[in-house]
Motif scaffolding. Structure first.
Motif, PDB file in Angstrom:
ATOM      1  N   SER A 147       0.775  -1.073   0.259  1.00 24.51           N
ATOM      2  CA  SER A 147      -0.565   0.049   0.189  1.00 24.51           C
ATOM      3  C   SER A 147       1.013   1.381   0.402  1.00 24.51           C
ATOM      4  O   SER A 147       1.896   1.434   0.338  1.00 24.51           O
ATOM      5  CB  SER A 147      -0.806   0.114   1.129  1.00 24.51           C
ATOM      6  OG  SER A 147      -1.731  -0.732   1.347  1.00 24.51           O
ATOM      7  N   LYS A 206       0.094   5.791   0.316  1.00 26.19           N
ATOM      8  CA  LYS A 206      -1.056   7.031  -0.028  1.00 26.19           C
ATOM      9  C   LYS A 206      -0.087   8.046  -0.195  1.00 26.19           C
ATOM     10  O   LYS A 206       0.907   8.061   0.687  1.00 26.19           O
ATOM     11  CB  LYS A 206      -1.024   7.142   1.345  1.00 26.19           C
ATOM     12  CG  LYS A 206      -2.542   5.583   1.556  1.00 26.19           C
ATOM     13  CD  LYS A 206      -3.470   5.673   1.073  1.00 26.19           C
ATOM     14  CE  LYS A 206      -4.465   3.843   0.615  1.00 26.19           C
ATOM     15  NZ  LYS A 206      -5.456   4.068   0.141  1.00 26.19           N
ATOM     16  N   ASP A 255      -4.193   4.005   5.709  1.00 27.15           N
ATOM     17  CA  ASP A 255      -5.050   4.883   5.345  1.00 27.15           C
ATOM     18  C   ASP A 255      -4.821   6.516   6.445  1.00 27.15           C
ATOM     19  O   ASP A 255      -4.662   6.342   7.625  1.00 27.15           O
ATOM     20  CB  ASP A 255      -6.330   4.387   5.415  1.00 27.15           C
ATOM     21  CG  ASP A 255      -7.092   5.306   3.627  1.00 27.15           C
ATOM     22  OD1 ASP A 255      -6.195   5.378   3.627  1.00 27.15           O
ATOM     23  OD2 ASP A 255      -8.589   4.703   3.604  1.00 27.15           O
ATOM     24  N   PHE A 303      -9.619   1.466   6.099  1.00 23.94           N
ATOM     25  CA  PHE A 303      -9.817   1.790   4.951  1.00 23.94           C
ATOM     26  C   PHE A 303     -11.219   3.231   6.143  1.00 23.94           C
ATOM     27  O   PHE A 303     -11.623   2.670   6.706  1.00 23.94           O
ATOM     28  CB  PHE A 303     -11.274   1.504   3.879  1.00 23.94           C
ATOM     29  CG  PHE A 303     -11.699   2.121   2.800  1.00 23.94           C
ATOM     30  CD1 PHE A 303     -11.393   3.142   1.912  1.00 23.94           C
ATOM     31  CD2 PHE A 303     -13.496   2.135   3.063  1.00 23.94           C
ATOM     32  CE1 PHE A 303     -12.034   3.982   1.483  1.00 23.94           C
ATOM     33  CE2 PHE A 303     -13.870   3.099   2.194  1.00 23.94           C
ATOM     34  CZ  PHE A 303     -13.025   3.934   1.042  1.00 23.94           C
TER      35      PHE A 303
END
Length: 927
Positions: free
Chosen positions: A324, A326, A376, A438
């Motif tokens: 992941s 971000k 997240d 999330f």
């Protein structure tokens, strides 16, 4: 004394005499096979499925439901069917060179570009895979429509009743789209037929395109397990998925897997890279090496730069890579990325340098690198950046998965643990596989946390499974969204969660992807805490239950109608009704029945699904397999409530097997209740595992442990001391069948289909041994095995994946081989015509123009003499008299095909696919 004990008591003398006979025979034919080295033996045995822990298998009400569903859903990152499949493809080496995989892809593309043979493949479903309520033990007994594993999802920037585009990536099933995600019956369209693989890892809709039509699809699944198949790069569409092109430079990610991508502040792709594997076959259940021509890129984070990609973060060792990335939603130039066993790292200078801001919590799993920190980020009203972290530990004592929050991730990055017992161990010990965090945009206090399934507390009534959790106060308190608000027969979420998106207009309406496809919530809530009282809970247990069940989705709806992505391992055909009655085993989703509808199939039994079959004389008699040596039989036409444990003697034996071992029903009606199973030995029952009345009274599937020794009457076949075809050392320290190709397990069993032949059987072991017996239905201790591969200097030492016996000549067969010629350069070939004359076997390589890739199955159209073979890419045909293989038929998507079933008299060829359900090719008439 039973026959198994007789064999055990007479091992020692028989083993020595047979070994001597084998050496004499080898000398007589002038070919002396090389003895198996300790390293080769270790590689062969590494392919075996872990033996069940008998101490943990106890009977009792609903016990086996938990074992069959729970145990089959729980994973080990290095002991899954695809890990085994990879290793079988690599054997006798330990890995598959990148050059070999690249050549296989290119070879298939060239073959597929040439003319195909005649006929059109038809999808026979299921498009609506119905699990009856009686088998939905995790869903309160509600009927449900299921599908294959989902790895990623994306939703368009706007969502209305008329237009709400949802994109879904399936593990082995490619990319799908529905334009009407809010409809009662969404219409799914398969989009990725042009891709070089159907193994998907991520989806990204470009937020800079207000139309939502620019989409990126990252191939290869980055979830660390052997199920996580590698990819070929990144595809891009600018018209909503109708047309795609490979992003320039992204082919450098070949044989890697792509995690959750994003765009940096300048609109460049940021791509996290993790490990991946490749390959499936019917009866097996693999980490590639690079090369000068096609090196494996270093795992970590890459940024798109012009027509290429540049690594800006290297995942530190030990690593499985990154999943992941971000971009800080408020502060330009801040990037966050994770890495297995390395926590979360941050760059404050737009990727020039990174420093660790969240450390992994479980040092006990450092060698396997399975600690996975998913996260997240969101903006707080103050302008600071909040980060939510699902810290996936290994699950050992003191190392449960848990949840953290930082309200200053952009600066000091101070983290606090949140949620307490409500989220403790939310993804058990497999967070490396299913761990999702999330938070919807513009809703900083709302966060979803998803993991596996909390089997022990679920079956104790303490929660609804905790597969999907929701907090609306920044992670302080949570509720369990796994089941909906129906007071009875609630709809539920399948175990093992991988993806979620929400309605841009309602952060509480979500679409969620798991190992069982897609479900949608209606965006409203219900309170079902009253169920805690009905479950008999009191005190702290009752309070804990109510703290989770006070807010659940009002309604969950399956989105799986038309989403044909089941991952079949094999199909079996009813000999009495071959056009309209099939069974099929699927990974993670049990065994299914086809009765002529290309839309609806019904699940016959839950759990994992390997092989299945019908009795030749009575199609009401069925068998299925779960994983390993766990087999059931059914005497009542597949009634889901009438399955009984059948393989207790095999499970409680000292023998091992593959993840999906071979199990077949004898095709001759004269032996209509005979089943053969392959472990170290070939096992046999001649009465469908025993007395129907005894088995149904004492061994019902729902309440009986699989390791109940009295359930089933399978026995090993062969003379005392001569049953162990792999020379495992289980019964004798002296090899019986030679000193070469030792180890592994029986991988293929095939009986002659000639009605006058009641005894011919061919069997193969994973290390490449081939055996023939002519009296397989004689008394067990009189069955004779003859090994034939060691009489040929050209028989490959790779894994035999299929055998088809000539019905007119019991000494004549066709054998397919997995693996790559580059790993056995002195014995190449993937399809062989084999003839045995009683002393020497002639292996004739008929691979011809086939690329060097694993062949997973081979069958023959006896009336025409045509051969059909399957591969990781599709199905090929070799017409009789031709030396050129062609792709068989039109219309079958590029997909792994682990198993073929042919019914020559009815002109039917069935293909089981791993991710695109089941297909039928109507064969041409006789030449």
């Amino acid at each position: 004394m039973n026959e198994v004990m007789k064999v055990r008591r007479s091992v020692w003398w028989a083993g020595g005499s047979m070994a001597a006979l084998m050496l004499v025979a080898a000398a007589a034919i002038g070919f002396n096979p090389r003895a198996t080295s300790r390293v080769e033996r270790a590689r062969a045995d590494a392919l075996l499925s872990p033996k069940v822990d008998l101490d943990e298998m106890k009977g009792g009400r609903n016990t086996n439901i938990e074992e069959a569903i729970g145990a089959n859903e729980v994973r080990n990152p290095d002991a899954t069917p695809e890990v085994q499949a990879y290793r079988l493809r690599a054997y006798p080496a330990t890995d598959i060179p990148t050059d070999a995989s690249f050549a296989a892809q290119a070879g298939w593309a060239a073959l597929n570009a040439d003319s195909h043979s005649g006929g059109n493949w038809q999808l026979i479903g299921p498009s609506r895979a119905i699990q009856p309520g009686v088998l939905n033990a995790l869903g309160d007994g509600a009927q449900v429509v299921t599908a294959g594993r989902v790895t990623a999802m994306a939703i368009g920037p706007s969502c209305s009743e008329d237009h709400c585009p949802i994109y879904v990536a399936a593990a082995g099933g490619g990319v799908w789209r529905t334009r009407n995600g809010l409809a009662g019956n969404p219409q799914w369209t398969f989009l990725s037929a042009s891709f070089g693989t159907n193994a998907m890892g991520s989806l990204l809709i470009d937020p800079n395109d207000s139309s939502g039509n620019t989409i990126y699809a990252g191939t290869g699944e980055p979830n660390a397990s052997g199920d996580s198949e590698s990819g070929v790069g990144i595809y891009k569409s600018t018209d909503g998925g109708n047309h795609w092109s490979l992003v320039p430079g992204s082919d450098m990610f070949f044989q890697r897997s792509i995690g959750q991508m994003t765009l940096d502040n300048n609109g460049n792709l940021l791509v996290p890279i993790a490990s991946g594997v490749r390959g499936i076959s019917s009866a097996d259940g693999a980490i590639s090496s690079g090369s000068t021509n096609h090196p494996l890129v270093t795992r970590g984070l890459y940024r798109q730069s012009g027509s290429g990609f540049t690594r800006i973060f290297t995942a530190p060792a030990p690593t499985r890579g990154s999943t992941s990335v971000k971009v800080d939603p408020t502060h330009p130039g801040i990037i966050y990325v994770n890495a297995f066993q390395q926590g979360i790292w941050r760059s404050t200078d737009n990727g020039t340098s990174f420093s660790q801001i969240f450390t992994p919590q479980d040092a006990t799993v450092v060698n396997s690198a399975i600690d996975r920190s998913e996260f997240d980020v969101t903006s707080l009203p103050s302008g600071a950046t909040r980060m939510y972290v699902g810290e996936g530990q290994g699950g050992g004592t003191g190392h449960h998965s848990n949840f953290f929050r930082s309200d200053n991730a952009d600066t000091a990055a101070a983290f606090v643990s949140m949620g307490g017992i409500q989220v403790d161990n939310y993804c058990d010990g497999q967070c490396w596989y299913d761990n999702v965090v999330f938070t919807p945009a513009r809703h900083p206090d709302i966060v979803y946390l998803m993991g596996s399934f909390n089997y022990p507390l679920f079956f104790a009534g303490f929660n609804n499974g905790r597969a999907v959790l929701l907090s609306t106060d920044g992670g302080a308190t949570w509720s369990d969204l796994t089941q909906d608000g129906k007071p009875n027969h609630a709809n539920a979420t399948h175990p093992d969660q991988h993806a979620i998106v929400v309605n841009p207009n309602n952060p509480f309406q979500y679409w969620e992807g798991s190992d069982g496809g897609v479900v949608r919530s209606d965006g409203r809530f219900a309170d079902v805490s009253f169920k805690c009282d009905a479950r008999g809970l009191t005190g702290a247990a009752n309070a804990y239950c109510k703290s989770l069940l006070w807010r659940v989705p009002n309604r969950l709806s399956s989105m799986n109608n038309g989403f044909s992505t089941l991952q079949f391992q094999s199909l079996s055909v009813d000999p009495k009704n071959p056009q309209n009655n099939l069974q099929g085993g699927t990974q993670d989703n049990g065994t299914w029945q086809y009765t002529g509808s290309s839309v609806v199939w019904t699940q016959e039994i839950y759990g994992d699904g390997g092989q299945s079959g019908f009795a030749a004389a009575n199609d009401h008699l069925r068998f299925n397999t779960f994983t390993g040596q766990a087999n059931d039989v059914n005497f009542q036409n597949g009634d889901p409530t009438k399955w009984v444990i059948a393989s207790g003697p095999i499970i409680t034996s000292p023998e091992g097997s593959y993840f999906y071992p071979p199990v077949i029903a004898d095709p001759n009606p004269a032996n209509g209740r005979t089943i053969f199973q392959g472990s170290f030995s070939v096992w046999r029952t001649q009465d469908w595992a025993g007395s129907q009345s005894f088995l149904e009274a004492n061994c019902p599937e729902f309440t009986t442990a699989a390791a109940t020794a009295t359930c089933g009457d399978f026995v090993i076949i062969g003379p005392p001391g001569q049953t162990d075809l792999v020379d495992s050392g289980t019964y004798s320290s002296t090899p019986v069948y030679g000193t070469d190709r030792i180890g592994g397990a029986v991988g293929v069993i095939t009986r002659s289909t000639n009605r006058k032949d009641t005894g011919t059987i061919w069997a193969a072991t994973g290390a490449g041994r081939i055996f023939i017996s002519y009296n397989a239905n004689d008394p067990a201790n009189q069955v004779q095995w003859t090994r034939i591969d060691n009489t040929s200097a050209v028989s490959p030492s790779r894994y035999p994946s299929g055998i088809y016996i000539d019905p007119k000549n019991r000494n004549h067969a066709w054998i397919s081989y997995s693996g790559y010629n580059v790993n056995t350069p002195t014995t190449p070939g993937h399809v062989f015509e084999v003839t045995w004359n009683g002393s020497v076997a002639t292996f004739t390589d008929v691979s011809n123009n086939l690329p060097d890739f694993p062949v997973t199955s081979v069958v023959r159209d006896d009336p025409t003499g045509d051969l059909y073979a399957s591969s990781d890419f599709g199905v090929m045909r070799l017409a009789k008299g031709s030396s050129t293989w062609t792709v068989a038929g039109q219309g079958l998507p590029m997909v792994e095909v682990p198993n073929l079933q042919i019914v020559p008299g009815e002109r039917l060829l069935y293909a089981a696919t791993h991710g695109r359900s089941a297909w039928l090719l109507q064969l041409p008439g006789r030449d």
